[in-house]
Design a protein around this motif. Structure first.
Motif, PDB file in Angstrom:
ATOM      1  N   PRO A  71       0.798  -1.230   0.000  1.00  0.00           N
ATOM      2  CA  PRO A  71       0.000   0.000   0.000  1.00  0.00           C
ATOM      3  C   PRO A  71       0.828   1.277   0.000  1.00  0.00           C
ATOM      4  O   PRO A  71       0.287   2.367  -0.167  1.00  0.00           O
ATOM      5  CB  PRO A  71      -0.794  -0.119   1.298  1.00  0.00           C
ATOM      6  N   ALA A  72       2.123   1.171   0.232  1.00  0.00           N
ATOM      7  CA  ALA A  72       3.024   2.334   0.228  1.00  0.00           C
ATOM      8  C   ALA A  72       4.422   1.837  -0.132  1.00  0.00           C
ATOM      9  O   ALA A  72       4.724   0.645  -0.010  1.00  0.00           O
ATOM     10  CB  ALA A  72       3.027   3.035   1.584  1.00  0.00           C
ATOM     11  N   VAL A  96      -1.213   6.674  -0.692  1.00  0.00           N
ATOM     12  CA  VAL A  96      -1.549   5.378  -0.096  1.00  0.00           C
ATOM     13  C   VAL A  96      -2.395   4.643  -1.123  1.00  0.00           C
ATOM     14  O   VAL A  96      -3.377   5.200  -1.643  1.00  0.00           O
ATOM     15  CB  VAL A  96      -2.336   5.545   1.216  1.00  0.00           C
ATOM     16  N   TYR A  99      -6.101   1.139   6.720  1.00  0.00           N
ATOM     17  CA  TYR A  99      -5.086   2.139   6.409  1.00  0.00           C
ATOM     18  C   TYR A  99      -5.307   3.300   7.379  1.00  0.00           C
ATOM     19  O   TYR A  99      -6.284   4.046   7.248  1.00  0.00           O
ATOM     20  CB  TYR A  99      -5.228   2.600   4.959  1.00  0.00           C
ATOM     21  N   ASN A 119      -4.081   8.602   8.115  1.00  0.00           N
ATOM     22  CA  ASN A 119      -3.930   9.277   6.828  1.00  0.00           C
ATOM     23  C   ASN A 119      -4.055  10.787   6.991  1.00  0.00           C
ATOM     24  O   ASN A 119      -4.775  11.279   7.862  1.00  0.00           O
ATOM     25  CB  ASN A 119      -5.004   8.785   5.854  1.00  0.00           C
ATOM     26  N   ARG A 153      -5.012   4.884  -5.822  1.00  0.00           N
ATOM     27  CA  ARG A 153      -4.757   5.840  -4.747  1.00  0.00           C
ATOM     28  C   ARG A 153      -6.033   6.056  -3.947  1.00  0.00           C
ATOM     29  O   ARG A 153      -7.077   6.404  -4.508  1.00  0.00           O
ATOM     30  CB  ARG A 153      -4.268   7.173  -5.313  1.00  0.00           C
ATOM     31  N   ILE A 205      -0.456   9.817   3.003  1.00  0.00           N
ATOM     32  CA  ILE A 205       0.192   9.478   4.270  1.00  0.00           C
ATOM     33  C   ILE A 205       0.166  10.666   5.226  1.00  0.00           C
ATOM     34  O   ILE A 205       0.446  11.809   4.839  1.00  0.00           O
ATOM     35  CB  ILE A 205       1.635   8.996   4.024  1.00  0.00           C
ATOM     36  N   LEU A 229       2.392   5.148   7.286  1.00  0.00           N
ATOM     37  CA  LEU A 229       1.104   4.485   7.131  1.00  0.00           C
ATOM     38  C   LEU A 229       1.065   3.282   8.064  1.00  0.00           C
ATOM     39  O   LEU A 229       1.967   2.448   8.060  1.00  0.00           O
ATOM     40  CB  LEU A 229       0.915   4.009   5.688  1.00  0.00           C
ATOM     41  N   PHE A 273      -0.701  -0.075   8.532  1.00  0.00           N
ATOM     42  CA  PHE A 273      -1.454  -0.963   7.628  1.00  0.00           C
ATOM     43  C   PHE A 273      -1.751  -2.278   8.322  1.00  0.00           C
ATOM     44  O   PHE A 273      -0.881  -2.884   8.936  1.00  0.00           O
ATOM     45  CB  PHE A 273      -0.651  -1.213   6.354  1.00  0.00           C
TER      46      PHE A 273
END
Length: 271
Positions: free
Chosen positions: A155-156, A184, A218, A221, A237, A241, A251, A253
């Motif tokens: 995710p990042a 993210v 997530y 943010n 997207r 972050i 982030l 996760f």
């Protein structure tokens, strides 16, 4: 000391004790109404149920420990005896300040229909069953146990700052480094079932439901780019972050199976 003075002091002490007891009760009641946590949220029913052949509003409500009348209100279902295959049933209250979900315009066949529609029972228990006879279908049995696998993606792009530790409540996922505003991405395709900051300890949080068992989360943010109900694809997207308090931007996760957090590094592809 004069007797009337002693009586006055005794009354004052009793009044003070009464006030203290009232304050204690108010404090205890406040503690009982603490906000719902992510753990309790994810371990309860997943946020959306897609109606399958043979489902009834009652069976969905009972499986998720919800009163079917409440479920009907959350989804603006006017006839509790009539739901449709493919209809999306919200299993949690609409976010504060929003209206209830609109009635879905569905053209598919009913999942269930009572032979002779009648008024549901007036009792307030989820076990109070309305008179519904579910429709039968060859696909109504034998197909609900399979769950499609999730094609996971990172995710990042940053390095992992903190790894998973099931014994530490603050490490039920991994922390991935980044800069404020970095993208993210969705770790897999699915539907956004939560978007907001109402679950304490996670800041601006997005939760994606990938199938009946898998969720990804997530947290912390800076901004959210999608809202509840959005269909997302892997790599899309979905947020930017942010940071958790004074910690470096990162982030947080998580991957959860049936509501239980698992180590994301077991599922993410090697770098």
């Amino acid at each position: 000391m004069r007797p009337d003075h002693r009586v006055g002091m005794n009354l004052c002490s009793k009044g003070g004790l009464t006030i203290m007891l009232l304050l204690l009760v108010i404090w205890l009641l406040g503690g009982c109404s603490s906000p719902k946590t992510f753990d309790s949220w994810s371990k309860s029913a997943t946020a959306v149920h897609v109606v399958r052949p043979g489902d009834t509003l009652y069976s969905i409500a009972r499986a998720n420990n919800i009163d079917y009348r409440q479920l009907a209100r959350w989804n603006n279902i006017r006839d509790p005896n009539l739901i449709y295959v493919g209809q999306r049933i919200r299993l949690t209250p609409p976010p504060a300040g929003s209206s209830v979900a609109p009635v879905a315009s569905v053209t598919s066949r009913p999942a269930s229909r009572s032979a002779s529609p009648s008024r549901p029972s007036a009792t307030k228990s989820a076990s109070s069953r309305p008179p519904v006879t579910p429709a039968t279908s060859p696909s109504a049995s034998g197909t609900t146990g399979s769950v499609a696998p999730v094609a996971w993606q990172w995710p990042a792009t940053g390095k992992v700052l903190r790894t998973f530790n099931a014994a530490d409540p603050s490490r039920r996922g991994i922390d991935i480094a980044g800069n404020l505003g970095d993208p993210v991405m969705a770790a897999g395709s699915g539907e956004v079932v939560y978007a907001g900051s109402g679950l304490p300890g996670y800041g601006n949080l997005l939760i994606i439901k990938h199938n009946q068992r898998y969720l990804s989360a997530y947290a912390f943010n800076q901004s959210l780019l999608v809202g509840e109900g959005a269909k997302v694809t892997a790599g899309q997207r979905i947020a930017t972050i942010g940071r958790n308090g004074n910690k470096p931007p990162a982030l947080h996760f998580q991957i959860r199976i049936d509501g239980e957090p698992v180590d994301p590094l077991r599922f993410l592809p090697p770098r």
